[in-house]
Design an enzyme around this catalytic site. Structure first.
Site, PDB file in Angstrom:
ATOM      1  N   PHE A 269      -0.748  21.169 -21.093  1.00  0.00           N
ATOM      2  CA  PHE A 269      -0.263  20.083 -21.938  1.00  0.00           C
ATOM      3  C   PHE A 269       1.261  20.068 -22.000  1.00  0.00           C
ATOM      4  CE2 PHE A 269      -4.595  20.905 -23.246  1.00  0.00           C
ATOM      5  CZ  PHE A 269      -5.132  19.625 -23.284  1.00  0.00           C
ATOM      6  N   CYS A 270       1.859  20.256 -20.857  1.00  0.00           N
ATOM      7  CA  CYS A 270       3.310  20.287 -20.713  1.00  0.00           C
ATOM      8  C   CYS A 270       3.773  19.015 -20.008  1.00  0.00           C
ATOM      9  CB  CYS A 270       3.703  21.525 -19.896  1.00  0.00           C
ATOM     10  SG  CYS A 270       5.453  21.670 -19.504  1.00  0.00           S
ATOM     11  N   GLY A 271       5.031  18.645 -20.228  1.00  0.00           N
ATOM     12  CA  GLY A 271       5.573  17.514 -19.498  1.00  0.00           C
ATOM     13  C   GLY A 271       5.601  17.754 -18.002  1.00  0.00           C
TER      14      GLY A 271
ATOM     15  N   THR B   4       3.079  19.245 -16.395  1.00  0.00           N
ATOM     16  CA  THR B   4       1.712  19.438 -15.907  1.00  0.00           C
ATOM     17  C   THR B   4       1.452  18.624 -14.641  1.00  0.00           C
ATOM     18  OG1 THR B   4       0.921  19.944 -18.144  1.00  0.00           O
ATOM     19  CG2 THR B   4      -0.732  19.298 -16.536  1.00  0.00           C
TER      20      THR B   4
ATOM     21  N   ARG C  99      -5.499  16.269 -18.423  1.00  0.00           N
ATOM     22  CA  ARG C  99      -4.211  16.331 -17.742  1.00  0.00           C
ATOM     23  C   ARG C  99      -4.254  17.399 -16.662  1.00  0.00           C
ATOM     24  NH1 ARG C  99       0.754  16.296 -21.933  1.00  0.00           N
ATOM     25  NH2 ARG C  99       1.839  15.928 -19.965  1.00  0.00           N
TER      26      ARG C  99
END
Length: 221
Positions: free
Chosen positions: A72-74, A76, A123
């Site tokens: 859940f990272c930018g 990803t 994601r």
């Protein structure tokens, strides 16, 4: 009047750009230290499903790209790019290994059993399945960091002078060689010694290009 005005402005702009370049706190890539004692073959990790303990000795003779990952990272979106890198560099004996970690912004909150489902349906989503080995979630910094990351970090300079905002970083103690964020990368050579380390925001295509350049250099030596 116009020339008198623009002269100082252009000079100030030039000095600002020069200062920004000179004081750049990060590097896209750093070379690891030579002659480090030990290799990654002394370490291992459990696969994501916990079904197997993998001793990294089994990768002897190959190049290994160690990556700390999060769902859940930018960054990803890096996952599909890592799939591409793995597919294109597999013929060159390069293996990508992913290590989920929840120490950066709490961006890997799920259990080990939930991570692959999250990647597939949320994601990056769209049925995504990593084509490289993922290991159990664990720490890469702090008192409980995985020993292989202790070794990698001690073998390579940090890519940035800045550690980041403490409110988004969840480990103690904090050290200068610590990993800065999700998706930092370490390349290990076929002898088990670390070769290069990349800043987490370095594009994967640049990482792949750096690896290919390194492989070409080693062939000609």
């Amino acid at each position: 009047m116009t020339q008198q005005f623009w002269g100082p402005c252009l000079f100030s702009l030039f000095m600002a750009v020069l200062a920004q370049e000179t004081l750049d706190p990060q590097k896209s890539k750093v070379d690891c230290n030579k002659g480090v004692a030990g290799t990654v073959y002394e370490y291992g990790a459990n696969t994501l499903d916990g079904g197997e303990y993998v001793q990294f000795q089994q990768y002897a003779g190959k190049h290994i790209l160690f990556v700390n990952v999060a769902s859940f990272c930018g960054l990803t979106a890096t996952y599909p790019e890592l799939n591409t890198l793995q597919e294109e560099l597999r013929p060159f004996n390069v293996s990508v290994l992913g290590f989920p970690c929840n120490q950066f912004g709490k961006q890997e909150p799920g259990k080990n059993s939930e991570i692959l489902l999250g990647l597939k349906y949320v994601r990056p989503g769209g049925g995504f399945v990593p084509n490289f080995q993922l290991f159990e979630k664990g720490d890469v910094n702090g008192d409980n960091e995985q020993k292989v990351f202790s070794f990698l970090k001690s073998s390579c300079p940090p890519t940035s002078e800045l550690l980041g905002s403490p409110e988004h970083l969840f480990w103690d103690p904090m050290k200068v060689h610590d990993i800065r964020w999700n998706f930092e990368k370490f390349l290990v050579g076929p002898d088990g010694a670390p070769v290069m380390r990349w800043f987490h925001q370095t594009p994967v295509r640049v990482v792949q290009s750096d690896i290919m350049e390194y492989l070409n250099q080693t062939r000609t030596q």
